[in-house]
Design a protein around this motif. Structure first.
Motif, PDB file in Angstrom:
ATOM      1  N   SER A 258     -56.697 -27.834  35.008  1.00  0.00           N
ATOM      2  CA  SER A 258     -55.343 -28.303  35.316  1.00  0.00           C
ATOM      3  C   SER A 258     -55.408 -29.606  36.120  1.00  0.00           C
ATOM      4  O   SER A 258     -56.189 -29.737  37.068  1.00  0.00           O
ATOM      5  CB  SER A 258     -54.602 -27.229  36.123  1.00  0.00           C
ATOM      6  N   GLY A 259     -54.594 -30.571  35.718  1.00  0.00           N
ATOM      7  CA  GLY A 259     -54.551 -31.856  36.403  1.00  0.00           C
ATOM      8  C   GLY A 259     -55.495 -32.890  35.846  1.00  0.00           C
ATOM      9  O   GLY A 259     -55.509 -34.035  36.337  1.00  0.00           O
ATOM     10  N   PHE A 260     -56.290 -32.525  34.826  1.00  0.00           N
ATOM     11  CA  PHE A 260     -57.237 -33.465  34.229  1.00  0.00           C
ATOM     12  C   PHE A 260     -56.768 -33.858  32.830  1.00  0.00           C
ATOM     13  O   PHE A 260     -56.013 -33.134  32.184  1.00  0.00           O
ATOM     14  CB  PHE A 260     -58.631 -32.842  34.142  1.00  0.00           C
ATOM     15  N   PHE A 261     -57.239 -35.015  32.385  1.00  0.00           N
ATOM     16  CA  PHE A 261     -56.922 -35.469  31.024  1.00  0.00           C
ATOM     17  C   PHE A 261     -57.539 -34.519  29.993  1.00  0.00           C
ATOM     18  O   PHE A 261     -58.636 -33.996  30.183  1.00  0.00           O
ATOM     19  CB  PHE A 261     -57.458 -36.888  30.788  1.00  0.00           C
ATOM     20  N   LYS A 262     -56.807 -34.324  28.912  1.00  0.00           N
ATOM     21  CA  LYS A 262     -57.342 -33.529  27.803  1.00  0.00           C
ATOM     22  C   LYS A 262     -58.214 -34.418  26.924  1.00  0.00           C
ATOM     23  O   LYS A 262     -58.152 -35.642  26.990  1.00  0.00           O
ATOM     24  CB  LYS A 262     -56.203 -32.916  26.987  1.00  0.00           C
ATOM     25  N   LYS A 263     -59.000 -33.761  26.076  1.00  0.00           N
ATOM     26  CA  LYS A 263     -59.928 -34.520  25.249  1.00  0.00           C
ATOM     27  C   LYS A 263     -59.192 -35.446  24.289  1.00  0.00           C
ATOM     28  O   LYS A 263     -59.668 -36.541  23.990  1.00  0.00           O
ATOM     29  CB  LYS A 263     -60.838 -33.568  24.470  1.00  0.00           C
ATOM     30  N   ASN A 264     -58.029 -35.010  23.801  1.00  0.00           N
ATOM     31  CA  ASN A 264     -57.298 -35.866  22.867  1.00  0.00           C
ATOM     32  C   ASN A 264     -56.648 -37.063  23.546  1.00  0.00           C
ATOM     33  O   ASN A 264     -56.041 -37.896  22.877  1.00  0.00           O
ATOM     34  CB  ASN A 264     -56.240 -35.053  22.105  1.00  0.00           C
TER      35      ASN A 264
END
Length: 560
Positions: A364-370
């Motif tokens: 949570s709070g981090f960029f997703k891979k896409n």
């Protein structure tokens, strides 16, 4: 007026009718007998019985009919099935046993299984025969197939277990994966991996006059690769030649992967299963493929701790074994099958996978891979701050590793949403078969494919619900994967048999109603034509009369 039954039928009554007369014409057991010729069992078991010696056996067809009654009628107990057959006239008719004949004991089938049927392919052959009957009647439409798995509770106490270190097997596609990994490494200027060698402590010796060509590929130490970006090297083996002693010494650089697992003392073949809030238990996993009409086309049983993406290759092999035609165009699966190896195998077989999108599992709070865009032309990733992640290496698992420049990340305002790496390096992985996932993602959104996935709840999910509620698939009374596999194969054979019997009965009823309607229309038309002859002024249009004549001829041809 109060009436009392004073007859002595219980003591002196007798039946002067045959079993055929006592069974209702629309009883389901009649459909069981009509849809398939049960004599197909005799050639399958002929080699299991002696031709000249021994006591006359119980008819094997009766034994298997008892098993099918046990499954199809939802009795779930062979003892109770045999007890019901003593009093149920319809069951006696289906078995071909007269009222005065004795029903086989409940232990007869289990003893015959242990002595004759265990370890044979008779259960697969019975499944194939019933499935072939479904094909012959045109009930199966396998242009689109649906696949999934469900867990069956094993007959094993979860408290009676032990911890064992299990050596993980080699993946079925490992050879192909290794080949493409090495090709990708050579393409990027990296040295290819040496073949994996199982760990061994044995030392090999050789004479000075023997050729040492095999040593050449081990003289150059393979590049140590940081697979996970954690500073640890991948394991491998290097063999070196000692000219003084003439020995080949092996240093550990690779060993087969192992895992510490709970193994049941009661049923070692069962696997510990635990998912979400469900109860932790030993279980088996039953994978099934069906068509859009709900007929089971193949089944495959594994331990309960085997992932769907691993058991998929077994269920597809079973499907190809049971279904020889090549009409299948699309394969609809659950999200658990959204992995590169599964999608690649489906596309390579000429079919289209329809699998839902699986969200990236990110903190949570981090960029997703896409959020990181892949540039196919330059083989790079672009981060949300418009910085490049360049190719670093390709590991043994088939993942290409892309790393950012630490100088770019050190002063990046988005670093707290990107990585917590101490060396300020963001690592993104991409499988060498990632293109198949992107292709499947595009196929899923095509207009003709969107309604197909919604049919899963009406097909494969309904099969599992029906099997667990009415056929006893929630748990198994048997132990050992071979016995459980035979049990589940017969269970789904009974499901196909009952479904085929119901469809056959419904079609017959519908056909009778349609024939009645056609005869009614035919009589109506004939009455109209008779009225025309008597009163010529009622029908003056020759066109109308010709239409009646054409309808009359068509109905007569249909009825004949």
């Amino acid at each position: 007026m109060l009436t009392k039954n004073t007859s002595k039928t219980k003591q002196f009554g007798f039946i002067a009718e045959t079993l055929e007369d006592l069974i209702e014409p629309n009883h389901i057991v009649r459909s069981y007998e009509e849809v398939i010729d049960w004599n197909f069992i005799y050639p399958l078991v002929e080699d299991m019985y002696s031709k000249y010696y021994g006591k006359p056996s119980i008819d094997p067809v009766i034994l298997f009919k008892l098993v099918f009654l046990n499954y199809a009628e939802g009795i779930h107990s062979m003892r109770k099935t045999c007890e019901l057959c003593k009093y149920n006239i319809a069951y006696r008719w289906f078995l071909g046993i007269d009222l005065h004949d004795k029903i086989p004991d409940h232990s007869t089938y289990s003893q015959n299984y242990r002595r004759k049927f265990k370890g044979t392919k008779i259960f697969e052959q019975i499944f194939t025969q019933i499935l072939s009957a479904c094909y012959d009647k045109g009930y199966i439409d396998n242009e689109v197939i649906f696949g999934d798995s469900t867990h069956v509770k094993a007959n094993a106490n979860k408290r009676k277990s032990k911890n064992e270190i299990i050596q993980l097997g080699v993946k079925i596609y490992q050879e192909e994966l290794d080949k493409e990994v090495n090709e990708d490494r050579i393409k990027h200027g990296k040295k290819p991996f040496n073949p994996k060698i199982i760990k061994t402590d044995e030392k090999k010796t050789m004479n000075d006059d023997e050729p040492d060509d095999e040593l050449i590929k081990y003289d150059d130490a393979e590049e140590i690769i940081d697979i996970n970006g954690d500073g640890e090297s991948d394991n491998d083996e290097i063999s070196t030649y000692d000219p003084e002693t003439g020995e080949i010494k092996t240093k550990k650089r690779y060993q087969m992967k192992t895992k510490n697992m709970k193994v049941s003392k009661t049923d070692p073949d069962a696997g510990m299963y635990h998912k979400g809030e469900r109860e932790k238990m030993f279980a088996y996993s039953a994978s099934v493929i069906c068509d859009k009409n709900g007929f089971v086309l193949s089944t495959y049983v594994t331990s309960g701790n085997i992932h769907d993406s691993v058991s998929f290759f077994g269920i597809m092999d079973a499907y190809n074994y049971y279904n020889k035609d090549n009409k299948t165009k699309k394969v609809c699966l659950d999200a658990g099958y959204y992995v590169p190896s599964v999608l690649k195998s489906i596309y390579d077989s000429g079919k289209i996978p329809l699998v839902p999108y699986m969200r990236p599992k990110t903190k949570s709070g981090f960029f997703k891979k896409n959020d990181y865009v892949y540039d196919e032309m330059f083989d790079q990733y672009i981060c949300p701050n418009i910085k490049l992640l360049n190719y670093s290496t390709t590991n043994r698992e088939g993942y290409k590793i892309y790393k950012s420049n630490p100088k770019d990340c050190e002063s990046c305002p988005l670093r707290s949403q990107c990585t917590n790496s101490k060396n300020h390096t963001k690592v993104v992985t991409r499988h060498i078969w990632e293109d198949y996932k992107e292709r499947a993602h595009d196929d899923r959104h095509k207009l003709e494919n969107i309604p197909i996935y919604k049919q899963r709840k009406e097909t494969i999910e309904r099969i599992f619900a029906d099997a667990k509620e009415n056929y006893g698939l929630r748990y198994t009374r048997y132990r050992g994967i071979d016995r459980v596999s035979d049990h589940i194969t017969l269970l789904f054979s009974a499901m196909n048999l009952k479904k085929m019997a119901r469809w056959n009965k419904s079609n017959k009823d519908l056909s009778n109603k349609f024939l009645f309607f056609c005869r009614f229309i035919l009589n109506f038309i004939n009455n109209l034509k008779k009225s025309e002859k008597k009163e010529g002024d009622l029908f003056t249009s020759h066109l109308y009369v010709n239409t009646l004549n054409q309808s009359n001829v068509a109905l007569i041809l249909f009825l004949n």
